[in-house]
Write a protein that holds these residues in place. Sequence first.
Motif, PDB file in Angstrom:
ATOM      1  N   UNK A 226      81.781  28.095  35.133  1.00 26.83           N
ATOM      2  CA  UNK A 226      81.716  28.239  33.681  1.00 26.83           C
ATOM      3  C   UNK A 226      82.164  26.950  33.026  1.00 26.83           C
ATOM      4  N   UNK A 227      81.452  26.520  31.993  1.00 24.46           N
ATOM      5  CA  UNK A 227      81.824  25.321  31.273  1.00 24.46           C
ATOM      6  C   UNK A 227      83.133  25.500  30.517  1.00 24.46           C
ATOM      7  N   UNK A 228      84.004  24.515  30.629  1.00 26.16           N
ATOM      8  CA  UNK A 228      85.295  24.568  29.931  1.00 26.16           C
ATOM      9  C   UNK A 228      85.102  24.695  28.426  1.00 26.16           C
ATOM     10  N   UNK A 229      84.045  24.079  27.894  1.00 28.05           N
ATOM     11  CA  UNK A 229      83.791  24.089  26.450  1.00 28.05           C
ATOM     12  C   UNK A 229      82.583  24.952  26.085  1.00 28.05           C
ATOM     13  N   UNK A 230      82.371  26.020  26.826  1.00 28.37           N
ATOM     14  CA  UNK A 230      81.244  26.922  26.561  1.00 28.37           C
ATOM     15  C   UNK A 230      81.510  27.712  25.278  1.00 28.37           C
ATOM     16  N   UNK A 231      80.700  27.458  24.231  1.00 32.65           N
ATOM     17  CA  UNK A 231      80.834  28.168  22.962  1.00 32.65           C
ATOM     18  C   UNK A 231      79.857  29.334  22.840  1.00 32.65           C
ATOM     19  N   UNK A 232      79.002  29.513  23.831  1.00 33.75           N
ATOM     20  CA  UNK A 232      78.028  30.597  23.779  1.00 33.75           C
ATOM     21  C   UNK A 232      78.528  31.842  24.496  1.00 33.75           C
ATOM     22  N   UNK A 233      79.022  31.665  25.712  1.00 32.01           N
ATOM     23  CA  UNK A 233      79.611  32.773  26.472  1.00 32.01           C
ATOM     24  C   UNK A 233      81.089  32.437  26.673  1.00 32.01           C
ATOM     25  N   UNK A 234      82.003  33.190  26.082  1.00 26.04           N
ATOM     26  CA  UNK A 234      83.430  32.865  26.217  1.00 26.04           C
ATOM     27  C   UNK A 234      83.872  32.861  27.677  1.00 26.04           C
ATOM     28  N   UNK A 235      84.726  31.915  28.013  1.00 23.33           N
ATOM     29  CA  UNK A 235      85.215  31.830  29.387  1.00 23.33           C
ATOM     30  C   UNK A 235      86.053  33.049  29.751  1.00 23.33           C
ATOM     31  N   UNK A 236      86.527  33.772  28.737  1.00 24.08           N
ATOM     32  CA  UNK A 236      87.264  35.011  28.995  1.00 24.08           C
ATOM     33  C   UNK A 236      86.389  36.062  29.686  1.00 24.08           C
ATOM     34  N   UNK A 237      85.073  35.925  29.601  1.00 24.19           N
ATOM     35  CA  UNK A 237      84.189  36.886  30.269  1.00 24.19           C
ATOM     36  C   UNK A 237      84.342  36.818  31.793  1.00 24.19           C
ATOM     37  N   UNK A 238      84.095  35.682  32.457  1.00 29.50           N
ATOM     38  CA  UNK A 238      84.320  35.657  33.907  1.00 29.50           C
ATOM     39  C   UNK A 238      85.792  35.763  34.280  1.00 29.50           C
ATOM     40  N   UNK A 239      86.690  35.278  33.421  1.00 26.80           N
ATOM     41  CA  UNK A 239      88.116  35.424  33.714  1.00 26.80           C
ATOM     42  C   UNK A 239      88.490  36.903  33.787  1.00 26.80           C
ATOM     43  N   UNK A 240      88.046  37.674  32.816  1.00 27.61           N
ATOM     44  CA  UNK A 240      88.332  39.106  32.824  1.00 27.61           C
ATOM     45  C   UNK A 240      87.689  39.808  33.996  1.00 27.61           C
ATOM     46  N   UNK A 241      86.484  39.394  34.349  1.00 25.36           N
ATOM     47  CA  UNK A 241      85.794  39.990  35.494  1.00 25.36           C
ATOM     48  C   UNK A 241      86.567  39.719  36.778  1.00 25.36           C
ATOM     49  N   UNK A 259      85.104  19.970  30.717  1.00 26.59           N
ATOM     50  CA  UNK A 259      84.615  19.304  29.505  1.00 26.59           C
ATOM     51  C   UNK A 259      83.182  19.645  29.110  1.00 26.59           C
ATOM     52  N   UNK A 260      82.506  20.525  29.818  1.00 22.14           N
ATOM     53  CA  UNK A 260      81.098  20.791  29.541  1.00 22.14           C
ATOM     54  C   UNK A 260      80.901  22.138  28.850  1.00 22.14           C
TER      55      UNK A 260
END
Length: 289
Positions: A226-241, A259-260
């Motif tokens: 997951x991109x550190x700077x992903x503004x489309x899909x929050x990184x909390x999604x895979x983190x929570x999974x 950074x991506x």
Amino acid sequence: MNRYNQLLALLVLCSAFVVWIPLFAGDFDAHYGVDYIVRDSGPLKADTYVPKDPGPHPGVLVVHGGAWRMGTRAQLSGVAQQLAQQGFSAVAISYRLAPKDKFPAQIEDCKAAVRWMRSHADELKLDPERIGGFGYSAGAHLVTLLGTTDVEDGLEGVEDPASEPSTRLQAVVGGGTPCDFRVMPPEYRWLSFWLGGTRGEVADQYRLASPASFVTADDPPMFFFHGENDDLVPITQPQGMCQIMEHAHVPAELYVVPKLGHIAAGMDRTALTKCIEFLSVQLKKQASP
């Protein structure tokens, strides 16, 4: 246009361009436009990339992104070729798209593709007991949902799934992965084109579309990037999974691409290398007799 609709528009416009180019030439056979199932709207097609050596090889289903409403199987042809170069029989598929075909049509097609792979194991030179999934964005959501659901979850799309080959996967890799739609604000309509309404209106559709709602101890190991700077899909999604899977004692790993954002992370070669290494460990460690 609210923020969620802006993000959806950007995702739809950009995710069709997420294409990986093979890192080096390998020895495999490619066949394009193979029918894997016929729907009322016509046949759905797959491109197959099969190593030339006899095998049997582990198989990988490759599923493109595009916000469930656009995109083609050619998007991840580079990934499929790279997998074939590394000794996997890769199958990149097209699937029905929203809004014409709403959920669960997309996951039904993915399950049909896995059944087709197992039914055609000999010609694909794959081991039917060792099949993984690879997807990005919406495609990552689909392979993750494929990894967490089984016959009893009601997403098979066939009259008698017990009589057909299993859709069980043995490993899952997903990038930029939406995992849980149950956390969506109940009034926002930006997934209505796909799920048929807001979460407040069709809550069960949002649950059924959420891989996180189906996690059980017998699910396959999963690797997310997951991109550190992903503004489309929050990184909390895979983190929570990953947290849910950890509680279920299922191996899960998340690699954060520094950074991506969403699109750039999908083309990161370090992430691709890690994905292939994960699939190699999970699918090549125990070959069937």
